[in-house]
Design a protein around this motif. Structure first.
Motif, PDB file in Angstrom:
ATOM      1  N   PRO A   1      20.304  44.906  29.565  1.00 35.90           N
ATOM      2  CA  PRO A   1      20.878  44.201  30.719  1.00 35.90           C
ATOM      3  C   PRO A   1      22.266  43.637  30.380  1.00 35.90           C
ATOM      4  O   PRO A   1      22.637  43.489  29.209  1.00 35.90           O
ATOM      5  N   ALA A   2      23.004  43.328  31.422  1.00 33.37           N
ATOM      6  CA  ALA A   2      24.360  42.779  31.228  1.00 33.37           C
ATOM      7  C   ALA A   2      24.317  41.525  30.363  1.00 33.37           C
ATOM      8  O   ALA A   2      23.399  40.709  30.476  1.00 33.37           O
ATOM      9  N   ASP A   3      25.322  41.400  29.510  1.00 30.87           N
ATOM     10  CA  ASP A   3      25.499  40.239  28.627  1.00 30.87           C
ATOM     11  C   ASP A   3      24.526  40.210  27.454  1.00 30.87           C
ATOM     12  O   ASP A   3      24.489  39.228  26.703  1.00 30.87           O
ATOM     13  N   TRP A   4      23.707  41.267  27.297  1.00 31.06           N
ATOM     14  CA  TRP A   4      22.813  41.337  26.144  1.00 31.06           C
ATOM     15  C   TRP A   4      23.405  42.294  25.097  1.00 31.06           C
ATOM     16  O   TRP A   4      24.037  43.290  25.433  1.00 31.06           O
ATOM     17  N   GLU A   5      23.157  41.983  23.835  1.00 31.08           N
ATOM     18  CA  GLU A   5      23.646  42.821  22.736  1.00 31.08           C
ATOM     19  C   GLU A   5      22.545  42.924  21.673  1.00 31.08           C
ATOM     20  O   GLU A   5      21.842  41.962  21.390  1.00 31.08           O
ATOM     21  N   LYS A   6      22.394  44.144  21.118  1.00 29.61           N
ATOM     22  CA  LYS A   6      21.427  44.355  20.047  1.00 29.61           C
ATOM     23  C   LYS A   6      22.149  44.366  18.710  1.00 29.61           C
ATOM     24  O   LYS A   6      23.161  45.057  18.545  1.00 29.61           O
ATOM     25  N   GLN A   7      21.623  43.622  17.731  1.00 28.50           N
ATOM     26  CA  GLN A   7      22.225  43.566  16.401  1.00 28.50           C
ATOM     27  C   GLN A   7      21.146  43.664  15.336  1.00 28.50           C
ATOM     28  O   GLN A   7      19.956  43.469  15.609  1.00 28.50           O
ATOM     29  N   ILE A   8      21.555  43.947  14.130  1.00 24.50           N
ATOM     30  CA  ILE A   8      20.651  43.942  12.984  1.00 24.50           C
ATOM     31  C   ILE A   8      20.955  42.694  12.174  1.00 24.50           C
ATOM     32  O   ILE A   8      22.094  42.467  11.757  1.00 24.50           O
ATOM     33  N   SER A   9      19.946  41.861  11.942  1.00 24.93           N
ATOM     34  CA  SER A   9      20.150  40.617  11.205  1.00 24.93           C
ATOM     35  C   SER A   9      20.339  40.906   9.715  1.00 24.93           C
ATOM     36  O   SER A   9      20.139  42.038   9.246  1.00 24.93           O
ATOM     37  N   ASP A  10      20.712  39.872   8.963  1.00 28.06           N
ATOM     38  CA  ASP A  10      20.943  40.036   7.532  1.00 28.06           C
ATOM     39  C   ASP A  10      19.689  40.489   6.796  1.00 28.06           C
ATOM     40  O   ASP A  10      19.782  41.170   5.759  1.00 28.06           O
ATOM     41  N   ASP A  11      18.511  40.117   7.312  1.00 24.68           N
ATOM     42  CA  ASP A  11      17.269  40.533   6.644  1.00 24.68           C
ATOM     43  C   ASP A  11      16.719  41.845   7.195  1.00 24.68           C
ATOM     44  O   ASP A  11      15.579  42.229   6.931  1.00 24.68           O
ATOM     45  N   GLY A  12      17.548  42.561   7.992  1.00 24.93           N
ATOM     46  CA  GLY A  12      17.182  43.896   8.455  1.00 24.93           C
ATOM     47  C   GLY A  12      16.371  43.938   9.728  1.00 24.93           C
ATOM     48  O   GLY A  12      15.924  45.023  10.138  1.00 24.93           O
ATOM     49  N   LYS A  13      16.163  42.819  10.403  1.00 24.96           N
ATOM     50  CA  LYS A  13      15.390  42.803  11.638  1.00 24.96           C
ATOM     51  C   LYS A  13      16.294  43.007  12.847  1.00 24.96           C
ATOM     52  O   LYS A  13      17.477  42.670  12.818  1.00 24.96           O
ATOM     53  N   ILE A  14      15.709  43.572  13.912  1.00 23.85           N
ATOM     54  CA  ILE A  14      16.450  43.775  15.150  1.00 23.85           C
ATOM     55  C   ILE A  14      16.422  42.474  15.949  1.00 23.85           C
ATOM     56  O   ILE A  14      15.356  41.899  16.177  1.00 23.85           O
ATOM     57  N   ILE A  15      17.576  42.004  16.366  1.00 22.07           N
ATOM     58  CA  ILE A  15      17.645  40.806  17.203  1.00 22.07           C
ATOM     59  C   ILE A  15      18.443  41.119  18.457  1.00 22.07           C
ATOM     60  O   ILE A  15      19.253  42.054  18.480  1.00 22.07           O
ATOM     61  N   TYR A  16      18.190  40.344  19.507  1.00 23.86           N
ATOM     62  CA  TYR A  16      18.858  40.535  20.790  1.00 23.86           C
ATOM     63  C   TYR A  16      19.540  39.225  21.159  1.00 23.86           C
ATOM     64  O   TYR A  16      18.930  38.151  21.092  1.00 23.86           O
ATOM     65  N   ILE A  17      20.802  39.327  21.537  1.00 24.78           N
ATOM     66  CA  ILE A  17      21.611  38.137  21.826  1.00 24.78           C
ATOM     67  C   ILE A  17      22.066  38.176  23.283  1.00 24.78           C
ATOM     68  O   ILE A  17      22.621  39.178  23.746  1.00 24.78           O
ATOM     69  N   ASN A  18      21.785  37.080  24.001  1.00 26.26           N
ATOM     70  CA  ASN A  18      22.264  36.916  25.362  1.00 26.26           C
ATOM     71  C   ASN A  18      23.482  35.990  25.299  1.00 26.26           C
ATOM     72  O   ASN A  18      23.345  34.791  25.078  1.00 26.26           O
ATOM     73  N   HIS A  19      24.669  36.561  25.472  1.00 28.05           N
ATOM     74  CA  HIS A  19      25.902  35.795  25.299  1.00 28.05           C
ATOM     75  C   HIS A  19      26.111  34.797  26.431  1.00 28.05           C
ATOM     76  O   HIS A  19      26.821  33.796  26.251  1.00 28.05           O
ATOM     77  N   THR A  20      25.502  35.035  27.590  1.00 27.78           N
ATOM     78  CA  THR A  20      25.672  34.115  28.704  1.00 27.78           C
ATOM     79  C   THR A  20      24.930  32.807  28.451  1.00 27.78           C
ATOM     80  O   THR A  20      25.451  31.710  28.671  1.00 27.78           O
ATOM     81  N   ASN A  21      23.665  32.933  27.983  1.00 28.30           N
ATOM     82  CA  ASN A  21      22.823  31.744  27.794  1.00 28.30           C
ATOM     83  C   ASN A  21      22.721  31.319  26.330  1.00 28.30           C
ATOM     84  O   ASN A  21      21.974  30.389  26.014  1.00 28.30           O
ATOM     85  N   ASN A  22      23.467  32.048  25.450  1.00 28.62           N
ATOM     86  CA  ASN A  22      23.425  31.743  24.010  1.00 28.62           C
ATOM     87  C   ASN A  22      21.998  31.758  23.465  1.00 28.62           C
ATOM     88  O   ASN A  22      21.557  30.853  22.751  1.00 28.62           O
ATOM     89  N   ILE A  23      21.246  32.827  23.839  1.00 35.29           N
ATOM     90  CA  ILE A  23      19.866  33.000  23.403  1.00 35.29           C
ATOM     91  C   ILE A  23      19.809  34.111  22.368  1.00 35.29           C
ATOM     92  O   ILE A  23      20.390  35.187  22.559  1.00 35.29           O
TER      93      ILE A  23
END
Length: 413
Positions: A55-77
């Protein structure tokens, strides 16, 4: 495979479970209590996959420990949960039914809850009492036109009266059919085809258990003929009404006792063993063999009649009914264990499930116990055995019917 009991929402995870997504979009489930993961949903038994863009404003990243995380830049989640999970697609890798909706405690009425069977026609052998009556009653109370195929017309009328006392709008008919006479079976089939054009459900329920050695009017041992041969013949004679149905079903009631059958090779398929003499007769063996033949019949019929869904089932162990009427010791045994075995309504549930469950459509030749598919004995799936039994059964019927001066043609396919 057994799954956990259903909650109000079958998609709701049990406590301690978490839903996660791999990089390629496959959903998996983590059990924090057992520190284990699996691909299938612990309740529904299905797999899921997510696809499409985040969805809009969401981004998928890989954390330092190798896990998948999802960041909502609008709500800082920041979360480990893929936001697309709410729109994940379910799928199963097989067309076979894997999720168990009902079990040994389910009743026939609960299996049929919410179903509308108006316009359907069902023929049930041995439907005036016991499991057969509860099967007929349950289908009739859900709108099905039920034909009770019975030897005793008075008992059949009494059974229909009981059903109509519950709901006077039910439609029940009687078809006189004495399974100890092949000629009676032939007349019953002719009568049915004269009165009805279509048959949607055929349930071969009738059976005898532990009678003293008795020969039928056709000269065959009673258990063999009633439990198997006559119902085999009836099925073949009803081919055309079944073909006239859009989605016909045949349900053959067998038993777990088939696993103790003495028929394990083609050499065992001789008339003297199928229909034993008095000196070779043991009631329990005759019963076990007849129920094994029911499964072989199911296996072979599903291969020959691919236009019909053919299923076999076990209703339950030591279910209290008049099936034990031939022995006072058996009556006593059945009475003693009655509090610990299925009720008649519970015993009828698997037959009804096989006859009506939509998820079983087209899954022919299967064996069910407690409303769930299970594996029969290896001998019950033997192609050589089932084919040979089919041939011998036809020959034994032909030998009798050719002697009947009123029979001018034989309806074998």
């Amino acid at each position: 495979m057994n799954y956990l009991e259903e909650s109000d929402s079958e998609d709701e995870l049990p406590p301690g479970w978490e839903e996660r997504v791999t990089l390629d979009g496959n959903v998996y489930y983590a059990n924090h209590y057992k520190q284990a993961t699996q691909w299938i949903h612990p309740r529904s038994g299905r797999k899921k996959i997510v696809s499409g863009d985040l969805p809009a404003d969401w981004e998928k990243q890989i954390s330092d420990d190798g896990k998948i995380i999802y960041i909502n830049h609008t709500n800082n989640i920041t979360t480990y949960t893929d936001p697309r999970l709410a729109f994940a697609s379910e799928y199963m890798e097989t067309s076979q039914p894997t999720r168990q909706r009902f079990d040994g405690s389910s009743t026939a009425m609960s299996v049929l809850h919410g179903q509308d069977l108006r316009g359907k026609y069902a023929l049930i052998t041995g439907a005036n009492s016991g499991i057969g009556f509860e099967t007929a009653r349950s289908l009739a109370l859900h709108g099905c036109t039920v034909i009770l195929a019975c030897r005793d017309i008075k008992k059949a009328k009494d059974a229909i009266k009981k059903i109509k006392n519950e709901n006077n709008t039910t439609i029940c008919e009687i078809l006189e059919c004495d399974l100890s006479s092949l000629n009676s079976v032939k007349n019953a089939a002719d009568n049915f085809k004269y009165r009805f054009k279509t048959l949607d459900i055929l349930i071969l329920n009738a059976g005898v258990f532990y009678p003293p050695y008795t020969l039928t009017v056709d000269g065959y041992e009673l258990t063999y003929q009633v439990n198997y041969l006559s119902q085999f013949y009836l099925t073949l004679l009803l081919d055309h009404p079944l073909r006239n149905s859009d989605k016909p079903r045949i349900v053959i009631v067998s038993s777990e006792s088939h696993r103790f059958s003495s028929i394990t090779s083609v050499d065992d398929l001789q008339q003297f063993k199928l229909s034993p003499t008095a000196s070779n007769y043991w009631p329990m063996s005759a019963y076990n063999n007849s129920k094994h033949m029911n499964l072989l019949f199911c296996h072979e019929l599903s291969r020959r009649w691919q236009h019909i869904t053919v299923l076999c089932c076990h209703p339950g162990n030591l279910v209290y009914s008049n099936i034990a009427r031939y022995s006072w010791l058996l009556k006593l045994l059945f009475l003693i264990v009655k509090p610990f075995t299925k009720s008649l309504q519970q015993a009828a549930s698997t037959s009804v499930y096989c006859a009506t469950a939509q998820e079983l459509e087209g899954n022919s030749g299967l064996y069910f116990n407690n409303c769930h598919q299970c594996d029969p004995s290896n001998y019950a799936l033997d192609n050589l055995l089932s084919t040979k039994l089919w041939t011998i059964s036809q020959e034994m019927i032909l030998n009798i019917m050719k002697k009947d001066k009123y029979t001018n043609e034989l309806d074998f396919n």
